[in-house]
Design a protein around this motif. Structure first.
Motif, mmCIF file in Angstrom:
data_model
loop_
_atom_site.group_PDB
_atom_site.id
_atom_site.type_symbol
_atom_site.label_atom_id
_atom_site.label_comp_id
_atom_site.label_asym_id
_atom_site.label_seq_id
_atom_site.Cartn_x
_atom_site.Cartn_y
_atom_site.Cartn_z
ATOM 1 N N ASP A 57 36.252 36.311 46.592
ATOM 2 C CA ASP A 57 37.609 36.025 46.132
ATOM 3 C C ASP A 57 38.575 37.031 46.743
ATOM 4 O O ASP A 57 38.569 38.214 46.368
ATOM 5 C CB ASP A 57 37.688 36.102 44.603
ATOM 6 N N ASP A 83 38.825 45.768 41.799
ATOM 7 C CA ASP A 83 37.431 45.921 41.361
ATOM 8 C C ASP A 83 36.620 46.708 42.385
ATOM 9 O O ASP A 83 35.857 47.614 42.036
ATOM 10 C CB ASP A 83 36.776 44.548 41.157
ATOM 11 N N ASP A 99 28.854 45.391 45.423
ATOM 12 C CA ASP A 99 28.820 43.974 45.035
ATOM 13 C C ASP A 99 28.474 43.069 46.214
ATOM 14 O O ASP A 99 29.047 41.982 46.371
ATOM 15 C CB ASP A 99 30.165 43.551 44.431
ATOM 16 N N ASP A 151 43.130 41.361 42.255
ATOM 17 C CA ASP A 151 42.214 41.752 41.177
ATOM 18 C C ASP A 151 40.860 42.165 41.749
ATOM 19 O O ASP A 151 40.273 43.167 41.331
ATOM 20 C CB ASP A 151 42.010 40.593 40.196
ATOM 21 N N ARG A 152 40.368 41.394 42.693
ATOM 22 C CA ARG A 152 39.052 41.674 43.276
ATOM 23 C C ARG A 152 39.083 42.960 44.090
ATOM 24 O O ARG A 152 38.122 43.739 44.071
ATOM 25 C CB ARG A 152 38.622 40.503 44.151
ATOM 26 N N TYR A 153 40.177 43.173 44.809
ATOM 27 C CA TYR A 153 40.294 44.415 45.570
ATOM 28 C C TYR A 153 40.301 45.623 44.637
ATOM 29 O O TYR A 153 39.688 46.656 44.937
ATOM 30 C CB TYR A 153 41.569 44.407 46.416
#
Length: 337
Positions: free
Chosen positions: A119, A127, A56, A123-125
């Motif tokens: 971010d 992902d 990403d 949650d992002r980690y």
């Protein structure tokens, strides 16, 4: 009988002996080479590789060792460290397991995008780590979670329970009982994210605080390498990194509301679970360890006489416990439907 006739058997015996010696000499180097090749193979199997992959748009660093076709163990680090915390554990396990240990963005050797462009949330980690497992083709794996690794790993577990073969929990919290007095100023920040409450936490990124996390609760601090906290502090001191950590302190408020969901996973899925806990930890207190057995009575608990970073003082013992545990709970092949 002539002397020459009398000595014939002796000459024959010596001739056979010489032939045997020559044959052994010819075979021995081959056997030695084969043994050497086997030893070389073992060394290759446990050799740690250091890799970076873009996910990403973020360069994510990870350590990897062990045979590609071995059962997988995914190691998820805590604050304020990185996969560096597993530097000794990985070689101890890599002769049996494929071990993978990533650094989250903003930690270790992974990229640290500017705030506002990424971010910094749990949650992002989750992902990012999920994408790494998919990039590496890790369809099933045991999870080792420590500190921040728990909310990252338990998000993965509840998203994809079919992928989890076992849990190893080391001072990684999933219960209200584990959040004691240390968390009071952080909870104040959660309820009122004012600049003053944010600044009140900045000391947690200082060298004094980092060393404290490694040495507090440790009866014999000579067992803790100073390389550990100086390595972490050098990365914390990068421009802008302290504010990344403060963002994560605030986002930690999203984890306690998920505790019931994680606990339901423990109850319903009953993954083989090994809990290793530094019982003198003031960050995640030992009261947060026993509840894992409440939700999964077959879980195993070992309280160790140390602090938050138990691997620093009890690494060899923990490696033994992990090897024994995983050997008794081998990953079973999942039937595809």
């Amino acid at each position: 009988m002539s002397p020459s006739q009398n000595s014939l058997p002796t000459r024959r015996a010596f001739g056979l002996l010489a032939a045997a010696v020559l044959m052994f000499a010819a075979i021995r180097p081959t056997q030695a080479a084969a043994a050497g090749n086997s030893a070389d193979k073992r060394r290759v199997d446990v050799q740690v590789r250091y890799r970076t992959v873009p996910l990403d748009g973020v360069d994510v660093f990870y350590r990897e060792a062990g045979p590609k076709d071995a059962p997988v163990l995914l190691l998820l680090h805590g604050f304020p460290t990185s996969s560096h915390m597993f530097r000794d554990l990985i070689p101890a396990l890599a002769d049996r397991y494929r071990v993978v240990a990533p650094d989250y963005p903003g930690f270790g050797q992974s990229a640290a995008p500017q705030r506002g462009t990424f971010d910094y949330t749990f949650d992002r980690y989750a992902d990012i780590v999920e994408k790494l497992t998919e990039h590496l083709g890790l369809r099933r794996y045991a999870l080792y979670v420590m500190d921040y690794g728990a909310p990252v790993g338990f998000r993965l577990a509840t998203r994809h329970p079919e992928r989890i073969t076992a849990l190893i929990v080391q001072n990684g919290n999933a219960y209200d009982e584990g959040l004691a007095g240390f968390w009071d100023p952080i909870k104040t920040y959660w309820s009122d994210p004012s600049p003053a409450n944010r600044e009140a936490l900045r000391w947690l990124t200082s060298s004094k605080a980092t060393k404290w996390q490694y040495t507090n609760g440790v009866p014999d601090t000579s067992r803790v390498s100073p390389d550990a906290w100086t390595h972490d502090q050098a990365l914390l001191d990068r421009p802008g990194n302290a504010d990344i950590q403060l963002d994560l302190f605030y986002d930690y408020r999203t984890n306690p509301p998920l505790y019931p969901q994680w606990q339901e996973f423990f109850r319903s899925q009953r993954p083989p679970t090994l809990v290793l806990w530094g019982k003198n930890d003031e960050i995640f207190v030992a009261a947060g360890a026993a509840p894992y057995l409440r939700d999964n009575p077959k879980a195993e608990l070992h309280l160790l006489d140390t602090g938050h970073f138990a691997l620093e003082t009890h690494g060899p013992r923990m490696a033994e416990l992990i090897v024994d545990f995983l050997a008794r709970h081998p990953a079973k092949k999942r039937v595809e439907r």
